[in-house]
Structure formats: C-alpha cells, structure tokens
Scaffold this motif. Sequence first.
Motif, PDB file in Angstrom:
ATOM      1  N   MET A 177       0.870  -1.052  -0.014  1.00 40.57           N
ATOM      2  CA  MET A 177      -0.169  -0.080   0.058  1.00 40.57           C
ATOM      3  C   MET A 177       0.818   1.373  -0.082  1.00 40.57           C
ATOM      4  O   MET A 177       1.999   1.156   0.965  1.00 40.57           O
ATOM      5  CB  MET A 177      -0.848   0.137   1.065  1.00 40.57           C
ATOM      6  CG  MET A 177      -1.852   1.267   1.421  1.00 40.57           C
ATOM      7  SD  MET A 177      -3.138   1.176   2.471  1.00 40.57           S
ATOM      8  CE  MET A 177      -2.075   1.775   4.049  1.00 40.57           C
ATOM      9  N   LYS A 178       0.361   2.133  -0.676  1.00 42.75           N
ATOM     10  CA  LYS A 178       1.276   3.485  -0.874  1.00 42.75           C
ATOM     11  C   LYS A 178       0.843   4.336   0.482  1.00 42.75           C
ATOM     12  O   LYS A 178      -0.208   4.077   0.945  1.00 42.75           O
ATOM     13  CB  LYS A 178       0.734   4.241  -2.084  1.00 42.75           C
ATOM     14  CG  LYS A 178       1.059   3.438  -3.202  1.00 42.75           C
ATOM     15  CD  LYS A 178       0.646   4.220  -4.585  1.00 42.75           C
ATOM     16  CE  LYS A 178       0.653   3.240  -5.951  1.00 42.75           C
ATOM     17  NZ  LYS A 178      -0.609   3.292  -6.470  1.00 42.75           N
ATOM     18  N   PRO A 179       1.764   5.081   0.826  1.00 41.24           N
ATOM     19  CA  PRO A 179       1.696   5.924   2.278  1.00 41.24           C
ATOM     20  C   PRO A 179       0.587   6.858   1.942  1.00 41.24           C
ATOM     21  O   PRO A 179      -0.011   7.282   3.093  1.00 41.24           O
ATOM     22  CB  PRO A 179       2.968   6.477   2.505  1.00 41.24           C
ATOM     23  CG  PRO A 179       3.827   6.211   1.050  1.00 41.24           C
ATOM     24  CD  PRO A 179       3.288   5.322   0.176  1.00 41.24           C
ATOM     25  N   TYR A 180       0.458   7.403   0.900  1.00 42.01           N
ATOM     26  CA  TYR A 180      -0.759   8.435   0.614  1.00 42.01           C
ATOM     27  C   TYR A 180      -2.166   7.676   0.506  1.00 42.01           C
ATOM     28  O   TYR A 180      -3.066   8.617   0.290  1.00 42.01           O
ATOM     29  CB  TYR A 180      -0.171   9.396  -0.346  1.00 42.01           C
ATOM     30  CG  TYR A 180       0.186   8.823  -1.541  1.00 42.01           C
ATOM     31  CD1 TYR A 180      -0.960   8.542  -2.695  1.00 42.01           C
ATOM     32  CD2 TYR A 180       1.435   8.486  -2.139  1.00 42.01           C
ATOM     33  CE1 TYR A 180      -0.766   8.175  -3.962  1.00 42.01           C
ATOM     34  CE2 TYR A 180       1.575   8.002  -3.263  1.00 42.01           C
ATOM     35  CZ  TYR A 180       0.842   7.855  -4.210  1.00 42.01           C
ATOM     36  OH  TYR A 180       0.863   7.189  -5.351  1.00 42.01           O
ATOM     37  N   GLN A 181      -2.064   6.674   0.170  1.00 41.44           N
ATOM     38  CA  GLN A 181      -3.442   5.916  -0.135  1.00 41.44           C
ATOM     39  C   GLN A 181      -4.600   6.267   0.406  1.00 41.44           C
ATOM     40  O   GLN A 181      -5.590   6.570   0.025  1.00 41.44           O
ATOM     41  CB  GLN A 181      -3.175   4.435  -0.338  1.00 41.44           C
ATOM     42  CG  GLN A 181      -4.327   3.644  -0.722  1.00 41.44           C
ATOM     43  CD  GLN A 181      -4.542   4.049  -2.388  1.00 41.44           C
ATOM     44  OE1 GLN A 181      -3.538   3.999  -2.996  1.00 41.44           O
ATOM     45  NE2 GLN A 181      -5.623   3.804  -2.931  1.00 41.44           N
ATOM     46  N   PRO A 182      -4.693   6.372   2.024  1.00 38.05           N
ATOM     47  CA  PRO A 182      -5.620   6.670   2.709  1.00 38.05           C
ATOM     48  C   PRO A 182      -6.147   8.257   2.368  1.00 38.05           C
ATOM     49  O   PRO A 182      -7.482   8.460   2.292  1.00 38.05           O
ATOM     50  CB  PRO A 182      -5.297   6.653   4.011  1.00 38.05           C
ATOM     51  CG  PRO A 182      -4.303   5.588   4.183  1.00 38.05           C
ATOM     52  CD  PRO A 182      -3.718   6.014   2.849  1.00 38.05           C
ATOM     53  N   TRP A 183      -5.239   9.227   2.167  1.00 38.26           N
ATOM     54  CA  TRP A 183      -5.588  10.519   1.928  1.00 38.26           C
ATOM     55  C   TRP A 183      -6.193  10.513   0.524  1.00 38.26           C
ATOM     56  O   TRP A 183      -7.317  11.059   0.307  1.00 38.26           O
ATOM     57  CB  TRP A 183      -4.225  11.482   1.725  1.00 38.26           C
ATOM     58  CG  TRP A 183      -3.793  11.474   3.293  1.00 38.26           C
ATOM     59  CD1 TRP A 183      -2.697  10.759   3.561  1.00 38.26           C
ATOM     60  CD2 TRP A 183      -4.270  12.541   4.021  1.00 38.26           C
ATOM     61  NE1 TRP A 183      -2.333  11.165   5.117  1.00 38.26           N
ATOM     62  CE2 TRP A 183      -3.439  12.163   5.393  1.00 38.26           C
ATOM     63  CE3 TRP A 183      -5.378  13.076   4.233  1.00 38.26           C
ATOM     64  CZ2 TRP A 183      -3.825  12.733   6.367  1.00 38.26           C
ATOM     65  CZ3 TRP A 183      -5.401  13.737   5.470  1.00 38.26           C
ATOM     66  CH2 TRP A 183      -5.051  13.590   6.684  1.00 38.26           C
ATOM     67  N   THR A 184      -5.757   9.685  -0.437  1.00 35.01           N
ATOM     68  CA  THR A 184      -6.421   9.496  -1.747  1.00 35.01           C
ATOM     69  C   THR A 184      -7.971   9.240  -1.716  1.00 35.01           C
ATOM     70  O   THR A 184      -8.851   9.929  -2.198  1.00 35.01           O
ATOM     71  CB  THR A 184      -5.707   8.927  -2.910  1.00 35.01           C
ATOM     72  OG1 THR A 184      -4.299   9.209  -2.899  1.00 35.01           O
ATOM     73  CG2 THR A 184      -6.466   8.835  -4.040  1.00 35.01           C
ATOM     74  N   SER A 185      -8.066   8.297  -1.033  1.00 32.79           N
ATOM     75  CA  SER A 185      -9.440   7.697  -0.687  1.00 32.79           C
ATOM     76  C   SER A 185     -10.535   8.939  -0.013  1.00 32.79           C
ATOM     77  O   SER A 185     -11.435   9.054  -0.267  1.00 32.79           O
ATOM     78  CB  SER A 185      -9.542   6.353   0.205  1.00 32.79           C
ATOM     79  OG  SER A 185      -8.969   5.579  -0.469  1.00 32.79           O
ATOM     80  N   ALA A 186      -9.866   9.494   1.015  1.00 25.48           N
ATOM     81  CA  ALA A 186     -10.609  10.453   1.826  1.00 25.48           C
ATOM     82  C   ALA A 186     -10.982  11.560   0.768  1.00 25.48           C
ATOM     83  O   ALA A 186     -11.919  12.052   1.022  1.00 25.48           O
ATOM     84  CB  ALA A 186      -9.875  11.069   2.789  1.00 25.48           C
ATOM     85  N   VAL A 187     -10.087  12.028   0.038  1.00 22.50           N
ATOM     86  CA  VAL A 187     -10.440  13.272  -0.873  1.00 22.50           C
ATOM     87  C   VAL A 187     -11.442  12.689  -1.981  1.00 22.50           C
ATOM     88  O   VAL A 187     -12.334  13.448  -2.335  1.00 22.50           O
ATOM     89  CB  VAL A 187      -8.954  13.605  -1.562  1.00 22.50           C
ATOM     90  CG1 VAL A 187      -9.312  14.611  -2.736  1.00 22.50           C
ATOM     91  CG2 VAL A 187      -7.980  14.341  -0.678  1.00 22.50           C
ATOM     92  N   ALA A 188     -11.160  11.594  -2.455  1.00 22.34           N
ATOM     93  CA  ALA A 188     -12.346  11.177  -3.341  1.00 22.34           C
ATOM     94  C   ALA A 188     -13.564  11.132  -2.890  1.00 22.34           C
ATOM     95  O   ALA A 188     -14.735  11.337  -3.440  1.00 22.34           O
ATOM     96  CB  ALA A 188     -12.043   9.780  -3.918  1.00 22.34           C
TER      97      ALA A 188
END
Length: 104
Positions: A1-12
């Motif tokens: 998992m990429k370290p910024y993946q949770p942020w990408t999901s949250a922004v989406a």
Amino acid sequence: MKPYQPWTSAVAFWTMMAEAQMVMTLRMMGMMGVLPAHKRENHTMMAEKAPAFAEAAMAAGAAMMTGKSPDEIAQAAIRPVARRTRANVKRLTKPRAPRTPKPS
C-alpha cells in the motif's frame, strides 16, 4: 500500500459528498422553480440511484475478492457514485434557457 493511499480515498470520498450536496441543492431549487429544470428530473433522480449503488457494491465486492486493500476497496465503491454525481453537477449547472409557455 502506498503511504498516501488513505488520503487519496478520503479526498475522493469528500469530493463525491460535496458534489452530491450540490446536486441535491440544484434539484431542490429546480423543484421550487428558482432554477429551470427538466420536467423529467424527478424521475431521473430516482431512477439513477439503484444502478449506481448496485455498481458500487459490485465494484467493492470485486475489489475484495481480488485481495485489494481496504482503501482500494473504498475507492472502487466510491468511483461509480462519484462518476454519476460529477455528471449530474455538470448537467445541472449547464446554462439552460427558461421554459416559455407556448402561444395560444
């Protein structure tokens, strides 16, 4: 998992939620007569929900079955709904001439 993946999901997710609020506001303004609205908008509003949620559930299930991470599953579920909210915002904010009554 990429370290910024949770942020990408949250922004989406939050982008989709903001677009959904905008669509609801524009539709309510159309129902009140403040904005010009297509006469079948209420039907469109109801008819699009079930297919969108079914597609989201299938996308999330497919992501789960292929072993995706929780963030990727969430993004798979959000994507179909976000695609529709984005299209609705585009369609409802397009300038439209007010309906004029037919001359008798």
